[in-house]
Motif scaffolding. Structure first.
Motif, mmCIF file in Angstrom:
data_model
loop_
_atom_site.group_PDB
_atom_site.id
_atom_site.type_symbol
_atom_site.label_atom_id
_atom_site.label_comp_id
_atom_site.label_asym_id
_atom_site.label_seq_id
_atom_site.Cartn_x
_atom_site.Cartn_y
_atom_site.Cartn_z
ATOM 1 N N LEU A 186 -43.504 -40.720 -89.799
ATOM 2 C CA LEU A 186 -43.235 -42.059 -89.202
ATOM 3 C C LEU A 186 -41.730 -42.012 -88.879
ATOM 4 C CD1 LEU A 186 -45.438 -44.521 -91.294
ATOM 5 C CD2 LEU A 186 -46.036 -43.695 -89.188
ATOM 6 N N GLU A 187 -40.864 -41.731 -89.766
ATOM 7 C CA GLU A 187 -39.319 -41.796 -89.275
ATOM 8 C C GLU A 187 -39.270 -40.599 -88.319
ATOM 9 O OE1 GLU A 187 -37.258 -41.532 -92.964
ATOM 10 O OE2 GLU A 187 -37.886 -43.237 -93.771
ATOM 11 N N LEU A 188 -39.842 -39.315 -88.458
ATOM 12 C CA LEU A 188 -39.702 -38.375 -87.360
ATOM 13 C C LEU A 188 -40.338 -38.851 -85.906
ATOM 14 C CD1 LEU A 188 -40.554 -35.174 -89.455
ATOM 15 C CD2 LEU A 188 -38.252 -35.729 -88.577
ATOM 16 N N MET A 189 -41.552 -39.507 -85.992
ATOM 17 C CA MET A 189 -41.829 -40.056 -84.732
ATOM 18 C C MET A 189 -40.829 -41.195 -84.183
ATOM 19 S SD MET A 189 -45.860 -40.470 -85.040
ATOM 20 C CE MET A 189 -46.160 -40.979 -86.853
ATOM 21 N N ALA A 190 -40.245 -41.880 -85.248
ATOM 22 C CA ALA A 190 -39.242 -42.993 -84.749
ATOM 23 C C ALA A 190 -38.135 -41.986 -83.843
ATOM 24 C CB ALA A 190 -38.945 -43.724 -85.857
ATOM 25 N N ALA A 191 -37.733 -40.941 -84.372
ATOM 26 C CA ALA A 191 -36.554 -40.072 -84.070
ATOM 27 C C ALA A 191 -37.069 -39.731 -82.502
ATOM 28 C CB ALA A 191 -36.364 -39.074 -84.830
ATOM 29 N N PRO A 199 -37.886 -47.918 -77.328
ATOM 30 C CA PRO A 199 -37.277 -48.692 -78.478
ATOM 31 C C PRO A 199 -38.562 -49.554 -79.182
ATOM 32 C CG PRO A 199 -36.651 -49.462 -76.522
ATOM 33 C CD PRO A 199 -37.414 -48.210 -76.155
ATOM 34 N N ASP A 200 -39.522 -49.853 -78.250
ATOM 35 C CA ASP A 200 -40.665 -50.608 -79.049
ATOM 36 C C ASP A 200 -41.752 -49.812 -80.029
ATOM 37 O OD1 ASP A 200 -39.841 -52.870 -77.788
ATOM 38 O OD2 ASP A 200 -41.317 -52.631 -76.080
ATOM 39 N N SER A 201 -41.963 -48.724 -79.501
ATOM 40 C CA SER A 201 -42.723 -47.575 -80.312
ATOM 41 C C SER A 201 -41.498 -47.245 -81.531
ATOM 42 C CB SER A 201 -43.104 -46.539 -79.439
ATOM 43 O OG SER A 201 -43.908 -46.862 -78.460
ATOM 44 N N GLN A 202 -40.722 -46.949 -81.346
ATOM 45 C CA GLN A 202 -39.514 -46.642 -82.313
ATOM 46 C C GLN A 202 -39.582 -47.549 -83.602
ATOM 47 O OE1 GLN A 202 -35.537 -46.150 -81.301
ATOM 48 N NE2 GLN A 202 -34.797 -45.698 -83.291
ATOM 49 N N LEU A 203 -39.470 -49.089 -83.217
ATOM 50 C CA LEU A 203 -39.763 -50.187 -84.194
ATOM 51 C C LEU A 203 -40.931 -50.069 -84.829
ATOM 52 C CD1 LEU A 203 -38.183 -52.445 -85.250
ATOM 53 C CD2 LEU A 203 -39.076 -53.908 -83.417
ATOM 54 N N VAL A 204 -42.115 -49.833 -84.213
ATOM 55 C CA VAL A 204 -43.252 -49.784 -84.647
ATOM 56 C C VAL A 204 -43.487 -48.570 -85.830
ATOM 57 C CG1 VAL A 204 -45.668 -49.282 -84.409
ATOM 58 C CG2 VAL A 204 -44.625 -50.850 -82.872
ATOM 59 N N ARG A 227 -31.556 -48.205 -93.936
ATOM 60 C CA ARG A 227 -30.636 -47.760 -92.819
ATOM 61 C C ARG A 227 -30.916 -47.411 -91.443
ATOM 62 N NH1 ARG A 227 -28.217 -43.423 -90.568
ATOM 63 N NH2 ARG A 227 -30.117 -42.288 -91.261
ATOM 64 N N LEU A 228 -32.180 -46.995 -91.329
ATOM 65 C CA LEU A 228 -32.545 -46.635 -89.952
ATOM 66 C C LEU A 228 -33.030 -47.850 -89.160
ATOM 67 C CD1 LEU A 228 -34.876 -43.677 -90.735
ATOM 68 C CD2 LEU A 228 -32.509 -43.535 -89.548
ATOM 69 N N LEU A 229 -33.727 -48.995 -89.999
ATOM 70 C CA LEU A 229 -33.750 -50.179 -89.296
ATOM 71 C C LEU A 229 -32.666 -50.918 -89.129
ATOM 72 C CD1 LEU A 229 -37.036 -50.789 -91.479
ATOM 73 C CD2 LEU A 229 -37.006 -51.030 -88.874
ATOM 74 N N MET A 230 -31.803 -50.894 -89.883
ATOM 75 C CA MET A 230 -30.260 -51.678 -89.774
ATOM 76 C C MET A 230 -29.809 -51.151 -88.275
ATOM 77 S SD MET A 230 -26.931 -51.542 -92.028
ATOM 78 C CE MET A 230 -26.780 -49.805 -91.937
ATOM 79 N N LYS A 231 -29.511 -49.778 -88.271
ATOM 80 C CA LYS A 231 -29.053 -49.076 -87.222
ATOM 81 C C LYS A 231 -29.933 -49.469 -85.913
ATOM 82 C CE LYS A 231 -28.204 -44.363 -85.163
ATOM 83 N NZ LYS A 231 -29.414 -44.408 -84.093
ATOM 84 N N PHE A 232 -31.192 -49.327 -85.822
ATOM 85 C CA PHE A 232 -31.987 -49.956 -84.792
ATOM 86 C C PHE A 232 -31.606 -51.298 -84.142
ATOM 87 C CE2 PHE A 232 -35.626 -51.900 -82.892
ATOM 88 C CZ PHE A 232 -35.954 -51.225 -81.914
ATOM 89 N N HIS A 233 -31.840 -52.204 -84.979
ATOM 90 C CA HIS A 233 -31.709 -53.694 -84.938
ATOM 91 C C HIS A 233 -29.978 -54.057 -84.125
ATOM 92 C CE1 HIS A 233 -35.589 -55.069 -85.898
ATOM 93 N NE2 HIS A 233 -35.361 -54.762 -86.983
ATOM 94 N N THR A 234 -29.162 -53.265 -84.872
ATOM 95 C CA THR A 234 -27.824 -53.440 -84.562
ATOM 96 C C THR A 234 -27.790 -52.815 -82.829
ATOM 97 O OG1 THR A 234 -26.880 -52.893 -86.727
ATOM 98 C CG2 THR A 234 -25.426 -52.660 -84.882
ATOM 99 N N GLU A 235 -28.228 -51.715 -82.676
ATOM 100 C CA GLU A 235 -28.219 -51.095 -81.371
ATOM 101 C C GLU A 235 -29.057 -51.990 -80.396
ATOM 102 O OE1 GLU A 235 -29.940 -47.455 -81.570
ATOM 103 O OE2 GLU A 235 -27.987 -46.349 -82.397
#
Length: 467
Positions: A186-191, A199-204, A227-235
């Motif tokens: 899931l984290e690799l798919m987010a990458a 970004p919508d699919s990344q967040l899912v 950390r990944l979620l923090m980075k995403f929401h910050t961006e």
């Protein structure tokens, strides 16, 4: 290639010869895992290999020696020799029907080809995983899909990478792997979605990964996902969510090491450094006073000779240098956590070290007994010399000792966790965090904490009774 001293054929076939070979193997294993001396361990392993090849009864140790030598060569960026010994290890693992080591040899071989930018051989080697016995490995298809997907993503074949990550996700669920393993695809798919601007699919994907590991007792995978979620929401400018996951990330990071023993060790180390810097500052103060005195004396005789002017200029330069060094030393003593001079090189060194620490705090790969310098280098994307330099610069240790300290931290946590690990032996705990034997675990534990595992457990029990 320079091989270490090898035993003669006349003794290799005897019981005494095999005993000496096994002693050489044990010394090599201890040297690399306890002392972290890669060159000496390499010499011992090669000596064992030359004597053990063709000897019946030594094939399991020979297989591990092949893999260890390949790892050592890989740590020194000698990819060609790493390939040679992984190729020797794979057929021997097949002969011994050891699927785990066969899978390890093929995985390491694929990584070596990747380092050479030989993506065709890397892909073919990964495909060879499919020839292994699936019945003896629940993770084989999972790892195959992960590696193929990473290769595809690295080469810009984004759609292909996504297909493999989806297969890895399916394999993880079908094999009922751990929540942490299920979160990896899931984290690799987010990458992938981040790379392709979705970004919508990344967040899912990130939210699904967080739901899987949020209830997990191990803080490391949760910290990485936070950390990944923090980075995403910050961006994305989602300040509330960014702060929520920032708090989660820092809380999880703080929970990774919460032992008084480690705090006291760190405090003693920092105190020693501060005492040393204090002595240097006293010396620099005396030197500065000397230069000031010389300048005052020479200034009073300035009118007497041009030579006196030259001496004054020279002493003034020395004084400036002394004050500059004094200022730097004083600043480090007052705020040791801020590092050294604010130079680009220091910033790069600190950034790499911070990346290494985050890797160790958010990854469980060092639980693998074969995890070492080469694996750390590959994860942080640097080189052997640079990683070794910054680890020694900021931690005061070589890389193997640095890795062992993280292993011992986790071992301490498990020893204290009676609910989940109360019925597990020290040997099993040591093996679960990356030590190949109880002897190496005990040595590393005492080196880091100053006491044995059993005494540590007794002290903890006594503290709970008195608390």
């Amino acid at each position: 290639m320079v091989f270490g001293r090898m035993y003669g054929a006349s003794s290799a076939g005897t019981a005494d010869g095999q005993r000496r070979l096994l002693e050489t193997y044990a010394r090599a294993d201890s040297t690399i895992r306890v002392e972290g001396n890669y060159p000496e361990a390499l010499d011992l392993y090669l000596s064992f290999i030359r004597g053990a090849e063709g000897e019946k009864g030594l094939e399991p140790q020979l297989l591990k020696a092949y893999l260890s030598v390949a790892v050592i060569y890989g740590s020194f960026n000698d990819v060609d020799h790493a390939i040679v010994y992984n190729r020797l290890a794979y057929p021997l693992a097949r002969k011994l029907r050891d699927t785990r080591f066969a899978e390890l040899a093929l995985t390491n071989l694929a990584q070596s080809y990747r380092e050479k930018q030989d993506f065709d051989n890397a892909s073919r080697t990964t495909d060879s995983l499919l020839n292994l016995d699936f019945r003896n490995s629940r993770t084989l298809m999972f790892h195959y899909s992960i590696i193929k997907g990473e290769l595809a993503l690295q080469q810009g074949r984004n759609a292909e990478a996504l297909r493999y990550f989806l297969k890895a996700d399916s394999a993880a669920n079908a094999a009922a792997l751990t929540p942490y393993e299920k979160s990896a695809p899931l984290e690799l798919m987010a990458a992938y979605y981040e790379k392709t601007g979705q970004p919508d699919s990344q967040l899912v994907c990130l939210n699904r990964a967080w739901e899987l590991i949020e209830a997990d007792v191990d803080p490391q995978p949760k910290a990485e996902c936070a950390r990944l979620l923090m980075k995403f929401h910050t961006e994305q400018g989602n300040i509330v969510e960014a702060r929520r996951f920032q708090n989660a990330y820092f809380n999880l990071t703080d929970s990774l090491v919460n032992l008084q023993r480690f705090l006291s060790v760190t405090a003693r180390h920092q105190q020693t450094q501060m005492d040393s810097k204090g002595m240097e500052i006293d010396h620099l103060n005396r030197e500065a006073f000397y230069h000031k005195t010389v300048i005052a004396i020479i200034a009073s005789f300035l009118v007497l000779a041009i030579a006196a002017i030259i001496i004054i200029i020279r002493q003034k330069r020395n004084l400036d240098a002394a004050y500059k060094t004094l200022f730097e030393k004083d600043r480090r003593l007052i705020a040791p956590s801020e590092g050294t001079a604010d130079t680009r090189e220091e910033e790069r060194n600190r950034a790499l070290y911070d990346r290494i620490v985050r890797t160790m705090e958010t990854s469980r790969e060092y639980f693998n007994p074969d995890f070492g310098l080469s694996n750390l280098v590959a994860i942080v994307g640097s080189n052997v010399a640079y990683v070794s330099k910054v680890v020694r610069l900021y931690s005061g240790q070589n890389v193997p000792s640095f890795i062992n300290e993280y292993r011992i931290r986790e071992a301490c946590r498990r020893i204290l966790d009676e609910e989940n690990f109360g019925n597990i032996t020290f040997a099993a705990i040591g093996e679960s965090v990356g030590f190949s034997s109880q002897v190496s675990f005990n040595r590393a534990f005492k080196k880091v904490t100053g006491i044995t595992p059993s005494l540590y457990q007794k002290m903890a029990a006594a503290e709970r009774r008195n608390g």
